[in-house]
Design a protein around this motif. Structure first.
Motif, PDB file in Angstrom:
ATOM      1  N   LEU A   8      -2.961  -5.562  -4.252  1.00  0.00           N
ATOM      2  CA  LEU A   8      -1.753  -5.760  -5.058  1.00  0.00           C
ATOM      3  C   LEU A   8      -0.827  -6.751  -4.366  1.00  0.00           C
ATOM      4  CD1 LEU A   8      -0.591  -2.281  -6.389  1.00  0.00           C
ATOM      5  CD2 LEU A   8      -1.597  -4.189  -7.647  1.00  0.00           C
ATOM      6  N   LEU A   9      -0.438  -7.766  -5.097  1.00  0.00           N
ATOM      7  CA  LEU A   9       0.510  -8.747  -4.557  1.00  0.00           C
ATOM      8  C   LEU A   9       1.904  -8.326  -5.034  1.00  0.00           C
ATOM      9  CD1 LEU A   9      -1.528 -11.983  -5.450  1.00  0.00           C
ATOM     10  CD2 LEU A   9      -1.551 -10.701  -3.296  1.00  0.00           C
ATOM     11  N   LEU A  10       2.619  -7.642  -4.155  1.00  0.00           N
ATOM     12  CA  LEU A  10       3.920  -7.082  -4.537  1.00  0.00           C
ATOM     13  C   LEU A  10       5.044  -8.049  -4.173  1.00  0.00           C
ATOM     14  CD1 LEU A  10       3.340  -3.438  -3.239  1.00  0.00           C
ATOM     15  CD2 LEU A  10       3.155  -4.278  -5.599  1.00  0.00           C
ATOM     16  N   GLY A  11       5.939  -8.276  -5.112  1.00  0.00           N
ATOM     17  CA  GLY A  11       7.056  -9.184  -4.839  1.00  0.00           C
ATOM     18  C   GLY A  11       8.178  -8.518  -4.061  1.00  0.00           C
ATOM     19  N   GLY A  12       8.313  -7.199  -4.220  1.00  0.00           N
ATOM     20  CA  GLY A  12       9.456  -6.485  -3.638  1.00  0.00           C
ATOM     21  C   GLY A  12       9.637  -6.689  -2.135  1.00  0.00           C
ATOM     22  N   LEU A 152       4.559 -16.358  -3.462  1.00  0.00           N
ATOM     23  CA  LEU A 152       3.830 -15.095  -3.349  1.00  0.00           C
ATOM     24  C   LEU A 152       2.419 -15.342  -2.788  1.00  0.00           C
ATOM     25  CD1 LEU A 152       4.609 -12.176  -4.359  1.00  0.00           C
ATOM     26  CD2 LEU A 152       3.187 -12.643  -6.326  1.00  0.00           C
ATOM     27  N   LEU A 153       1.758 -16.380  -3.304  1.00  0.00           N
ATOM     28  CA  LEU A 153       0.421 -16.713  -2.814  1.00  0.00           C
ATOM     29  C   LEU A 153       0.478 -17.099  -1.335  1.00  0.00           C
ATOM     30  CD1 LEU A 153      -0.870 -18.893  -5.816  1.00  0.00           C
ATOM     31  CD2 LEU A 153      -1.562 -16.559  -5.251  1.00  0.00           C
ATOM     32  N   ARG A 154       1.467 -17.937  -0.996  1.00  0.00           N
ATOM     33  CA  ARG A 154       1.587 -18.401   0.395  1.00  0.00           C
ATOM     34  C   ARG A 154       1.822 -17.222   1.329  1.00  0.00           C
ATOM     35  NH1 ARG A 154       5.985 -22.099  -0.867  1.00  0.00           N
ATOM     36  NH2 ARG A 154       5.118 -24.015  -1.700  1.00  0.00           N
ATOM     37  N   ARG A 155       2.776 -16.376   0.965  1.00  0.00           N
ATOM     38  CA  ARG A 155       3.158 -15.282   1.873  1.00  0.00           C
ATOM     39  C   ARG A 155       2.054 -14.250   2.033  1.00  0.00           C
ATOM     40  NH1 ARG A 155       9.133 -14.601   3.424  1.00  0.00           N
ATOM     41  NH2 ARG A 155       9.983 -16.510   2.559  1.00  0.00           N
ATOM     42  N   TYR A 156       1.187 -14.114   1.027  1.00  0.00           N
ATOM     43  CA  TYR A 156       0.057 -13.192   1.163  1.00  0.00           C
ATOM     44  C   TYR A 156      -1.154 -13.887   1.783  1.00  0.00           C
ATOM     45  CZ  TYR A 156       2.057  -9.057  -0.992  1.00  0.00           C
ATOM     46  OH  TYR A 156       2.819  -7.945  -1.237  1.00  0.00           O
ATOM     47  N   GLY A 157      -0.963 -15.119   2.216  1.00  0.00           N
ATOM     48  CA  GLY A 157      -2.037 -15.836   2.919  1.00  0.00           C
ATOM     49  C   GLY A 157      -3.217 -16.186   2.028  1.00  0.00           C
ATOM     50  N   ILE A 158      -2.978 -16.342   0.721  1.00  0.00           N
ATOM     51  CA  ILE A 158      -4.060 -16.713  -0.208  1.00  0.00           C
ATOM     52  C   ILE A 158      -4.299 -18.227  -0.078  1.00  0.00           C
ATOM     53  CG2 ILE A 158      -4.750 -16.804  -2.652  1.00  0.00           C
ATOM     54  CD1 ILE A 158      -4.118 -13.921  -2.212  1.00  0.00           C
ATOM     55  N   ALA A 257      -7.216 -10.048  -5.926  1.00  0.00           N
ATOM     56  CA  ALA A 257      -5.785  -9.784  -5.718  1.00  0.00           C
ATOM     57  C   ALA A 257      -5.063 -10.034  -7.034  1.00  0.00           C
ATOM     58  CB  ALA A 257      -5.236 -10.698  -4.624  1.00  0.00           C
ATOM     59  N   ILE A 258      -4.026  -9.255  -7.295  1.00  0.00           N
ATOM     60  CA  ILE A 258      -3.335  -9.374  -8.587  1.00  0.00           C
ATOM     61  C   ILE A 258      -1.884  -8.907  -8.445  1.00  0.00           C
ATOM     62  CG2 ILE A 258      -4.131  -7.056  -9.322  1.00  0.00           C
ATOM     63  CD1 ILE A 258      -4.397  -8.209 -12.194  1.00  0.00           C
ATOM     64  N   THR A 259      -1.003  -9.565  -9.191  1.00  0.00           N
ATOM     65  CA  THR A 259       0.403  -9.125  -9.211  1.00  0.00           C
ATOM     66  C   THR A 259       0.574  -8.072 -10.310  1.00  0.00           C
ATOM     67  OG1 THR A 259       0.980 -10.868 -10.778  1.00  0.00           O
ATOM     68  CG2 THR A 259       1.340 -11.344  -8.450  1.00  0.00           C
ATOM     69  N   GLY A 264       5.802  -7.660  -9.461  1.00  0.00           N
ATOM     70  CA  GLY A 264       5.124  -8.802  -8.856  1.00  0.00           C
ATOM     71  C   GLY A 264       6.059  -9.984  -8.691  1.00  0.00           C
ATOM     72  N   VAL A 265       5.942 -10.944  -9.627  1.00  0.00           N
ATOM     73  CA  VAL A 265       6.724 -12.183  -9.524  1.00  0.00           C
ATOM     74  C   VAL A 265       8.229 -11.933  -9.772  1.00  0.00           C
ATOM     75  CG1 VAL A 265       7.026 -14.500 -10.520  1.00  0.00           C
ATOM     76  CG2 VAL A 265       4.737 -13.562 -10.238  1.00  0.00           C
ATOM     77  N   GLY A 266       8.524 -10.989 -10.684  1.00  0.00           N
ATOM     78  CA  GLY A 266       9.918 -10.759 -11.098  1.00  0.00           C
ATOM     79  C   GLY A 266      10.904 -10.572  -9.952  1.00  0.00           C
ATOM     80  N   PRO A 267      10.674  -9.587  -9.060  1.00  0.00           N
ATOM     81  CA  PRO A 267      11.652  -9.355  -7.987  1.00  0.00           C
ATOM     82  C   PRO A 267      11.814 -10.561  -7.068  1.00  0.00           C
ATOM     83  CG  PRO A 267       9.950  -7.631  -8.008  1.00  0.00           C
ATOM     84  CD  PRO A 267       9.566  -8.631  -9.045  1.00  0.00           C
TER      85      PRO A 267
END
Ligand code: NAP
Length: 299
Positions: A8-12, A152-158, A257-259, A264-267
């Motif tokens: 899970l790619l969490l934005g929070g 989000l992609l960058r920070r999760y190292g995708i 991986a999925i938001t 996900g993106v919203g926060p």
């Protein structure tokens, strides 16, 4: 949440990190300048979902010590009155960044509004100057939502470099800027839209799928390549529940991986906007500190 194999790619949590950094910058800014930067907001009419979004932004401003100045106009307002409200915020030196709540009433031309915003205060990257800078790959203000999607992609190292990415949606505020940002990250990008024939075949070839169509259930698990990374930007209300554009249950069984939506993106969008405001405040303070050039020989 269903039992899914996807990460899970969490934005929070990332939003929280960004807000902490923003709050620290605001403390330093206040020490230097003696005041907090202010977010200027123009609201024309009371579209319910955008009011929810606005409340979230105002809450975040309070959390990090950013001031706010909202100009509320009713839904029958003229284009000129909206431009005048923006002009007031442009002229206010305490206002570091300006956002205009979307959607605007249908009688108002978007172009007339975006052109009225001072590009130096355009923290959601909608002014043509900032849109052009993004297109050219130069530094400007990015629209917060696509910036959040790629961050989000960058920070999760995708890994993005060299991957095939499909962006579904070509709007000026989400789809196209997301595509430009992914190209800048060296992805090979295909942009799909409502006239795309055989959307499924494009999605099947993608390592990264960014969906911003405003169409619930548009992407399902059977359309995805196994192991694809899915960023769902869509926000829809179905039977009173907030859902994205991706069928989470089937997609999360195939994706690596999925938001989620929400969460996900919203926060992250909201936090990106605050970080853009800090950047705007810093560069305006710097510009004010530059001494006037000395002119010689003038009367
Ligand atoms: P938009 O201006 O309505 O654009 C939607 C895009 O999706 C258009 O390019 C449209 O194609 C395309 N599209 C629509 N139906 C399609 C289909 N069946 N197949 C393929 N493409 C299709 O919307 P937007 O402002 O970009 O927003 C997109 C979504 O993101 C919405 O759900 C919105 O609520 C959400 N959003 C989320 C955030 C956030 O923070 N997470 C922020 C802003 C927006 P055409 O160009 O051919 O019409």
């Amino acid at each position: 949440m269903p039992d899914s194999g996807a990460r899970l790619l969490l934005g929070g949590p990332i939003a929280e990190e960004i807000r902490t950094a923003v709050a620290e910058s605001i403390v330093a800014y206040r020490k230097r300048t003696g005041r907090s930067p202010t977010l200027g907001i123009v609201i024309a009419g009371r579209d319910a979902p955008s009011m929810v979004y606005l409340q979230q932004i105002l809450k975040s401003c309070d959390m990090v010590g950013i001031g706010r100045r909202a100009v509320e106009l009713d839904g029958e307002v003229t284009e000129q009155a909206v431009r005048d409200a923006i002009g007031e915020l442009n002229a206010d030196p305490t206002v570091a960044g300006i956002i205009v709540q979307m959607p605007l009433p249908p009688t108002i031309r978007l172009r007339a509004i975006v052109e009225a915003i001072d590009p130096a205060k355009d923290i959601d990257g909608i002014h043509p100057l900032n849109a052009g800078l993004l297109r050219l790959g130069y530094d400007g203000f990015l629209p917060a939502t696509p910036h959040a999607a790629v961050e989000l992609l960058r920070r999760y190292g995708i890994a993005i470099d060299g991957r095939n990415a499909v962006v579904i949606g070509r709007s000026t505020v989400v789809g196209m800027p997301a595509a430009f940002l992914l190209v800048q990250e060296d992805a090979t990008v295909t942009v799909c839209h409502s006239r795309t024939t055989d959307l499924a075949s494009h999605v099947k070839a993608a390592d990264i799928v960014v969906v911003a169509a405003g169409h619930p259930g548009l992407v399902t698990g059977d359309m995805l390549k196994r192991g694809a990374v899915v960023v769902d930007v869509g926000i829809n209300v179905v039977d009173g529940k907030l859902v994205g554009d991706v069928d989470f249950e089937s997609a999360s069984r195939v994706a690596s991986a999925i938001t989620p939506v929400p969460g996900g993106v919203g926060p992250l969008t909201n936090a990106m906007l605050l970080s853009h405001l800090v950047r705007a405040a810093e560069s305006q303070a710097q510009a004010r500190a530059v001494p006037e050039p000395v002119t010689r020989g003038t009367a």
